[in-house]
Write an enzyme that holds these catalytic residues in place. Structure first.
Site, PDB file in Angstrom:
ATOM      1  N   GLN A   1      54.626  55.884  -8.832  1.00 30.90           N
ATOM      2  CA  GLN A   1      53.195  56.145  -8.962  1.00 30.90           C
ATOM      3  C   GLN A   1      52.812  57.570  -8.572  1.00 30.90           C
ATOM      4  OE1 GLN A   1      50.885  54.191 -10.265  1.00 30.90           O
ATOM      5  NE2 GLN A   1      52.175  52.392 -10.539  1.00 30.90           N
TER       6      GLN A   1
ATOM      7  N   CYS B   1      49.854  35.926 -10.384  1.00 33.45           N
ATOM      8  CA  CYS B   1      49.739  34.584 -10.957  1.00 33.45           C
ATOM      9  C   CYS B   1      51.137  34.070 -11.277  1.00 33.45           C
ATOM     10  CB  CYS B   1      48.882  34.624 -12.221  1.00 33.45           C
ATOM     11  SG  CYS B   1      48.568  32.992 -12.927  1.00 33.45           S
TER      12      CYS B   1
ATOM     13  N   GLY C   1      61.795  52.194 -13.748  1.00 30.89           N
ATOM     14  CA  GLY C   1      61.703  52.261 -12.306  1.00 30.89           C
ATOM     15  C   GLY C   1      62.370  51.094 -11.599  1.00 30.89           C
ATOM     16  N   THR C   2      62.286  49.913 -12.194  1.00 35.99           N
ATOM     17  CA  THR C   2      62.891  48.733 -11.568  1.00 35.99           C
ATOM     18  C   THR C   2      64.398  48.887 -11.451  1.00 35.99           C
ATOM     19  OG1 THR C   2      61.148  47.194 -12.248  1.00 35.99           O
ATOM     20  CG2 THR C   2      63.324  46.262 -11.864  1.00 35.99           C
TER      21      THR C   2
ATOM     22  N   SER D   1      59.658  56.746 -13.296  1.00 32.40           N
ATOM     23  CA  SER D   1      59.455  55.930 -14.497  1.00 32.40           C
ATOM     24  C   SER D   1      58.726  56.738 -15.549  1.00 32.40           C
ATOM     25  CB  SER D   1      58.667  54.661 -14.163  1.00 32.40           C
ATOM     26  OG  SER D   1      58.430  53.899 -15.328  1.00 32.40           O
TER      27      SER D   1
ATOM     28  N   HIS E   1      57.034  55.763 -18.337  1.00 29.84           N
ATOM     29  CA  HIS E   1      55.766  55.314 -18.898  1.00 29.84           C
ATOM     30  C   HIS E   1      54.588  55.416 -17.936  1.00 29.84           C
ATOM     31  CE1 HIS E   1      55.140  51.115 -17.248  1.00 29.84           C
ATOM     32  NE2 HIS E   1      56.386  51.324 -16.882  1.00 29.84           N
TER      33      HIS E   1
ATOM     34  N   THR F   1      75.753  53.413 -23.767  1.00 32.09           N
ATOM     35  CA  THR F   1      75.291  54.549 -24.564  1.00 32.09           C
ATOM     36  C   THR F   1      73.822  54.836 -24.278  1.00 32.09           C
ATOM     37  OG1 THR F   1      76.863  54.011 -26.309  1.00 32.09           O
ATOM     38  CG2 THR F   1      75.013  55.434 -26.907  1.00 32.09           C
TER      39      THR F   1
END
Length: 393
Positions: free
Chosen positions: A178, A324, A71-72, A198, A200, A236
């Site tokens: 999402q 963080c 997705g990025t 995405s 995953h 590829t």
């Protein structure tokens, strides 16, 4: 009892996708650009996956699907691919609650002289379409607004927002990472020009995603080389994981209606079970919301990161909204943009549900979370937290 409630972060790869990947690794391992039989077997597998992913969003042609590493990269290809069409800086619009895969490319364009407007959101995380209308300028070339916000679960009125952009001849991109596989998406009805996916997030393998590009939209590639993926993403193709992505997309489309309904019931059950906790303030929009998503900010000077660790000790996986960086905990930019204080911005947590989530999982997680909060929050703060007024939910 082990309970995984972090499906917005990643999902387990489903067995059907793993089986397809194993077959591709052992039987379809050729280079899909090669003309011989080995290459053509791989090319057939590749194009099958492209059709399966196109089917998930009802794309008019499988050729409108460009495979990426996730997705990025899809977000970056959409934004930078448009920007590279222009020699001089132009104007683009995003929201104040975008995923970093959109926010960071926009920030980079600002460094290069582009003007970037960040639309405000209300206390539920929704963009006002009127704000988009007012933000459009003669040199606006792109609007990129997230469809479903991963941290607070809010869905944007994408159909209305994208129609506003289209009416002014401005390209519209949405990060639907999402949303895909959880809610119906039909790009033949939805007036978007580009849409990010995405693997995953829909029970496919990590390391692969896709960008839907409406026919006629011109992008400049980020990667130059052999000209794979319609010359938009050279290199590829990773056929095995793309094949796994395709199977996951096809099955997600088949199961969408029943799974979405089931997740909504579990989501609402979890909200209900936690509604009597004085330490949890729901975040996001309850009506316009991802079907699998539950989120709160915690009162009583407890950070979301602390709760994640405590829940993990109890065998339950959730996630925190605060970021963080370099060992320093900072308030969630998303919650700050929605009007929450710095303290509340540190207390964001997210519980997201999936295919393997049961009522027993939801009930157990709610009970454990309440127990953890009772143990962590001192009595004096408990009394104060009962007086805290939450933002309207």
């Amino acid at each position: 009892m082990q309970v995984y409630l972090d499906y917005s972060a990643t999902t387990p790869t489903r067995p059907e996708a793993i089986a397809t990947m194993q077959q591709a690794l052992t039987q379809h391992w050729g280079n899909p650009s090669s003309l011989h039989e080995w290459g053509q077997r791989a090319a057939t597998e590749l194009e099958q996956a492209r059709m399966q992913v196109a089917g998930l969003i009802n794309a008019p042609s499988s050729e409108s699907i460009i495979f990426t590493s996730g997705g990025t990269e899809a977000d970056n290809l959409a934004i930078m691919g448009v920007a590279r069409n222009y020699r001089l800086p132009q104007h683009m619009i995003i929201s104040s609650i975008e995923h970093s895969a959109v926010a960071e490319p926009a920030r980079l364009l600002e460094l290069w002289g582009w003007e970037v407007t960040r639309l405000p959101v209300d206390t539920k995380g929704r963009v006002n379409p009127r704000d988009l209308e007012l933000a459009l300028q003669p040199n606006t070339v792109l609007v990129s607004l997230i469809y479903g916000q991963s941290e607070v679960g809010t869905l944007q009125p994408i159909a209305e927002l994208s129609q506003i952009a289209r009416s002014q001849g401005v390209l519209f991109h949405t990060d639907a990472v999402q949303v895909a596989g959880r809610l119906p998406i039909d790009v033949q009805q939805l007036p978007v020009d580009m849409l990010s996916l995405s693997s995953h997030k829909i029970y496919g393998p990590q390391g692969v995603g896709a960008l839907y590009v409406r026919p006629g939209v011109e992008l400049v590639p980020l990667l130059c080389g052999g000209g794979q993926e319609l010359k938009l993403r050279s290199g590829t193709q990773a056929v095995p994981i793309i094949a796994g992505f395709g199977v996951a997309a096809e099955l997600a489309a088949q199961e969408l209606a029943t799974e979405t309904s089931r997740l909504i019931k579990l989501r609402d059950r979890l909200f209900s079970l936690l509604s009597d906790s004085p330490h949890l303030i729901p975040t996001g929009d309850r009506l316009h919301r991802l079907p699998h998503h539950v989120s709160f900010t915690v009162t009583g000077e407890i950070t979301g990161k602390t709760l994640v660790r405590q829940m993990n000790l109890a065998g339950i996986a959730i996630s925190a909204g605060a970021a963080c960086n370099s060992g320093k905990l900072s308030p969630s930019p998303v919650l700050l943009a929605m009007g929450y204080s710095d303290a509340a911005g540190l207390g964001g947590i997210r519980l997201t549900l999936g295919r393997d989530t049961t009522e027993a999982d939801v009930d157990w997680a709610a009970m454990v979370l309440k127990q953890v909060l009772e143990r962590l929050i001192p009595p004096a703060i408990k009394f104060q937290s009962q007086k805290v007024l939450s933002l309207e939910f």
